[in-house]
Design a protein around this motif. Structure first.
Motif, PDB file in Angstrom:
ATOM      1  N   VAL A  40      -6.769  -3.493   1.683  1.00 12.33           N
ATOM      2  CA  VAL A  40      -5.853  -2.895   2.652  1.00 12.33           C
ATOM      3  C   VAL A  40      -4.529  -2.543   1.995  1.00 12.33           C
ATOM      4  N   LEU A  41      -4.020  -3.453   1.142  1.00 10.51           N
ATOM      5  CA  LEU A  41      -2.762  -3.184   0.448  1.00 10.51           C
ATOM      6  C   LEU A  41      -2.886  -1.967  -0.460  1.00 10.51           C
ATOM      7  N   ARG A  42      -3.994  -1.838  -1.174  1.00  9.77           N
ATOM      8  CA  ARG A  42      -4.181  -0.678  -2.053  1.00  9.77           C
ATOM      9  C   ARG A  42      -4.246   0.605  -1.227  1.00  9.77           C
ATOM     10  N   ALA A  43      -4.948   0.528  -0.096  1.00  9.20           N
ATOM     11  CA  ALA A  43      -5.032   1.727   0.745  1.00  9.20           C
ATOM     12  C   ALA A  43      -3.654   2.129   1.273  1.00  9.20           C
ATOM     13  N   ARG A  44      -2.862   1.174   1.712  1.00 11.64           N
ATOM     14  CA  ARG A  44      -1.528   1.474   2.222  1.00 11.64           C
ATOM     15  C   ARG A  44      -0.629   2.001   1.113  1.00 11.64           C
ATOM     16  N   ALA A  45      -0.781   1.389  -0.092  1.00 18.46           N
ATOM     17  CA  ALA A  45       0.025   1.868  -1.213  1.00 18.46           C
ATOM     18  C   ALA A  45      -0.357   3.301  -1.580  1.00 18.46           C
ATOM     19  N   GLY A  46      -1.655   3.592  -1.530  1.00 20.73           N
ATOM     20  CA  GLY A  46      -2.081   4.956  -1.829  1.00 20.73           C
ATOM     21  C   GLY A  46      -1.578   5.942  -0.797  1.00 20.73           C
ATOM     22  N   ALA A  47      -1.627   5.545   0.491  1.00 23.73           N
ATOM     23  CA  ALA A  47      -1.132   6.431   1.542  1.00 23.73           C
ATOM     24  C   ALA A  47       0.363   6.666   1.402  1.00 23.73           C
ATOM     25  N   ALA A  48       1.101   5.609   1.046  1.00 28.82           N
ATOM     26  CA  ALA A  48       2.542   5.760   0.863  1.00 28.82           C
ATOM     27  C   ALA A  48       2.857   6.612  -0.347  1.00 28.82           C
ATOM     28  N   ALA A  49       2.098   6.457  -1.428  1.00 26.84           N
ATOM     29  CA  ALA A  49       2.325   7.246  -2.637  1.00 26.84           C
ATOM     30  C   ALA A  49       2.077   8.724  -2.395  1.00 26.84           C
ATOM     31  N   ALA A  50       1.169   9.040  -1.472  1.00 26.05           N
ATOM     32  CA  ALA A  50       0.874  10.456  -1.177  1.00 26.05           C
ATOM     33  C   ALA A  50       2.039  11.149  -0.500  1.00 26.05           C
ATOM     34  N   THR A  51       2.969  10.393   0.070  1.00 29.32           N
ATOM     35  CA  THR A  51       4.114  11.000   0.761  1.00 29.32           C
ATOM     36  C   THR A  51       5.331  11.158  -0.136  1.00 29.32           C
ATOM     37  N   VAL A  52       5.245  10.667  -1.337  1.00 31.57           N
ATOM     38  CA  VAL A  52       6.398  10.716  -2.239  1.00 31.57           C
ATOM     39  C   VAL A  52       6.377  12.039  -3.010  1.00 31.57           C
ATOM     40  N   THR A  53       7.465  12.822  -2.910  1.00 29.64           N
ATOM     41  CA  THR A  53       7.614  14.097  -3.637  1.00 29.64           C
ATOM     42  C   THR A  53       9.052  14.200  -4.148  1.00 29.64           C
ATOM     43  N   THR A  54       9.384  15.360  -4.730  1.00 32.34           N
ATOM     44  CA  THR A  54      10.761  15.623  -5.174  1.00 32.34           C
ATOM     45  C   THR A  54      11.288  16.851  -4.461  1.00 32.34           C
ATOM     46  N   ASP A 113       3.210 -18.326   2.663  1.00 33.08           N
ATOM     47  CA  ASP A 113       1.781 -18.383   2.973  1.00 33.08           C
ATOM     48  C   ASP A 113       1.335 -17.263   3.896  1.00 33.08           C
ATOM     49  N   ASP A 114       2.298 -16.478   4.396  1.00 33.19           N
ATOM     50  CA  ASP A 114       1.944 -15.536   5.452  1.00 33.19           C
ATOM     51  C   ASP A 114       2.019 -14.076   5.029  1.00 33.19           C
ATOM     52  N   VAL A 115       2.564 -13.764   3.849  1.00 34.37           N
ATOM     53  CA  VAL A 115       2.749 -12.373   3.441  1.00 34.37           C
ATOM     54  C   VAL A 115       2.239 -12.194   2.011  1.00 34.37           C
ATOM     55  N   ARG A 116       1.571 -11.046   1.789  1.00 34.01           N
ATOM     56  CA  ARG A 116       1.129 -10.682   0.451  1.00 34.01           C
ATOM     57  C   ARG A 116       1.641  -9.263   0.172  1.00 34.01           C
ATOM     58  N   MET A 117       2.199  -9.061  -1.016  1.00 33.55           N
ATOM     59  CA  MET A 117       2.818  -7.789  -1.370  1.00 33.55           C
ATOM     60  C   MET A 117       2.149  -7.198  -2.589  1.00 33.55           C
ATOM     61  N   LEU A 118       2.229  -5.835  -2.683  1.00 31.42           N
ATOM     62  CA  LEU A 118       1.659  -5.117  -3.827  1.00 31.42           C
ATOM     63  C   LEU A 118       2.649  -4.060  -4.269  1.00 31.42           C
TER      64      LEU A 118
END
Length: 437
Positions: A40-54, A113-118
């Motif tokens: 899930v974290l990888r999917a969210r990171a990929g979705a967020a990366a797709a919105t990053v532009t210049t 114990d409740d949060v995991r970050m990537l």
């Protein structure tokens, strides 16, 4: 109680197996949930990366229809670690996200114990250098683990309880025949020793137990019959000499006797008492050896020499003719052989006129002791009768002996697996055969 021990052992083994299985299940589930959270974290990171532009040389995050969902728990940093996009509401995770902005490769980190970050660095053109950090609450996953563990433990308790009941019932049913056989054997041992289970040769544990109990009952029955037989034999063997001793005493008391006559009567009573004592000792010794065949040791044929020495010590002369090899051993206790030979030699000395010969030889698997004398011997019609208790041959004078010698010797010989046979000859001849050890 064996049933309780079996149930406890089986239950403990099942409990240990369930604990191992539950631990394995929990570890596998925890690992799978962690992999799911990472996905899930990888999917969210990929979705967020797709919105990053210049835009105009500056890093920019494009708007999407799901900004509220995407921005929650998503941070975007430029190459210098400056936040470009952060969650709408600042929170305690901002500092942890700032620390991950310097990551040079994908990095997972647990915050409490409740949060995991990537943290995922972006280096591929046309996207400028940037770092996307996403966070995921692990509470649903921890709740799933906890729920699964509780469910597994409840399932284990149900399985363990039902299995314990099943094992207890199975063990009870399996041991019921054993308890019944034990109770039946105890009942038979008290009232009916001739009853047997009769299940044939052992095929399993129950038939093996039945065979063992049958053997024990058989030995117990044989021991009881032996005891009854020995008691009857002692009573039978002593009845005649006791009657004679009583008769001697009664006759002596009917009128006044001289001192010489009383001494003669007392001497006969003493001799009779000695013979009864010898007979009683012999019967008791025979009974003990019948119950415990291991009592005593095998005897060499030189026991004949021991008998000769005992006879010569009392002023009697017997010739010994040893025709067998030296060291020949018979399968019988030494003391028993002596008790067999003693009455035979006593009879030969009593009825022989001069020479008494003891010849020892070997015939096949038997050691043969032949006692001969030059007395009147046995008649054809009395060869079997003289072997009975209380019976004497035609040569015996009235009141001489009790008729127990040959009978006792014969019993001892048969108990040792041999034979005793009086034979017709010019004089007295008795042949004792004993198996060679």
């Amino acid at each position: 109680m064996i049933r309780r021990r079996l149930v406890v052992t089986a239950t403990a083994a099942l409990a240990a197996a369930l604990v191992v299985l539950t631990m394995g299940f929990y570890l596998v589930l925890s690992r799978q949930l962690e992999k799911g959270a990472d996905g899930v974290l990888r999917a969210r990171a990929g979705a967020a990366a797709a919105t990053v532009t210049t835009f105009q040389g500056r890093l920019k995050v494009n708007e999407t229809p799901f900004d509220e969902v995407l921005d929650s728990g998503v941070w975007v940093f430029d190459a210098g670690g400056v936040p470009v996009s952060t969650p709408p509401v600042p929170g305690p995770l901002d500092s942890s996200a700032q620390k991950l902005s310097a990551a040079s490769r994908p990095t997972f980190r647990d915050v409490g114990d409740d949060v995991r970050m990537l943290a995922v660095p972006l280096h591929d053109p046309p996207t400028p250098d940037a770092v996307v950090v996403v966070a995921l609450s692990m509470i649903p996953y921890r709740d799933a683990e906890r729920t699964a563990l509780i469910g597994a433990l409840v399932f284990d308790m149900l399985v363990l309880g039902l299995s314990t009941l099943l094992v207890r019932r199975s063990v009870t049913q399996a041991l019921r025949p054993v308890a019944q056989m034990t109770a039946q054997a105890a009942k038979w041992s008290e009232r009916d020793l001739d009853r047997r289970f009769g299940l044939g040769s052992p095929r399993d544990e129950l038939t093996g137990l039945a065979s063992t109990l049958d053997g024990l009952l058989g030995r117990l029955s044989a021991a009881l019959r032996h005891e009854q037989r020995v008691t009857a034999e002692i009573a039978h063997e002593l009845r005649t000499p006791l009657t004679r001793l009583r008769l001697e005493t009664e006759v002596a008391l009917r009128r006044d006797r001289s001192a010489a006559e009383l001494q003669a009567v007392l001497r006969r009573v003493l001799d009779g008492t000695d013979r009864m004592t010898t007979a009683l000792d012999t019967l008791i010794g025979l009974a003990q050896r019948s119950i415990d065949p291991s009592a005593g040791t095998a005897a060499a044929v030189d026991v004949a020499a021991d008998v000769l020495r005992a006879c010569r010590a009392r002023g009697r002369e017997i010739q010994l003719d040893l025709e067998c090899a030296a060291g020949l051993v018979v399968g019988c206790d030494r003391e028993v052989v002596l008790r067999m030979l003693q009455p035979l030699l006593d009879n030969a000395l009593r009825y022989g006129r001069s020479a008494v010969l003891l010849r020892v030889s070997r015939s096949g698997n038997d050691a043969v002791f032949a006692i001969s004398d030059d007395g009147p011997g046995f008649g054809v019609g009395e060869l079997e009768a003289v072997l009975g208790p209380g019976t004497q041959g035609r040569a015996a004078a009235s009141g001489e002996g009790a008729g127990l010698g040959l009978a006792l010797a014969r019993r001892l010989a048969e108990a040792a697996g041999g034979t005793l046979t009086p034979k017709v000859s010019r004089g007295g001849l008795v042949e004792l055969r004993l198996p060679v050890a």
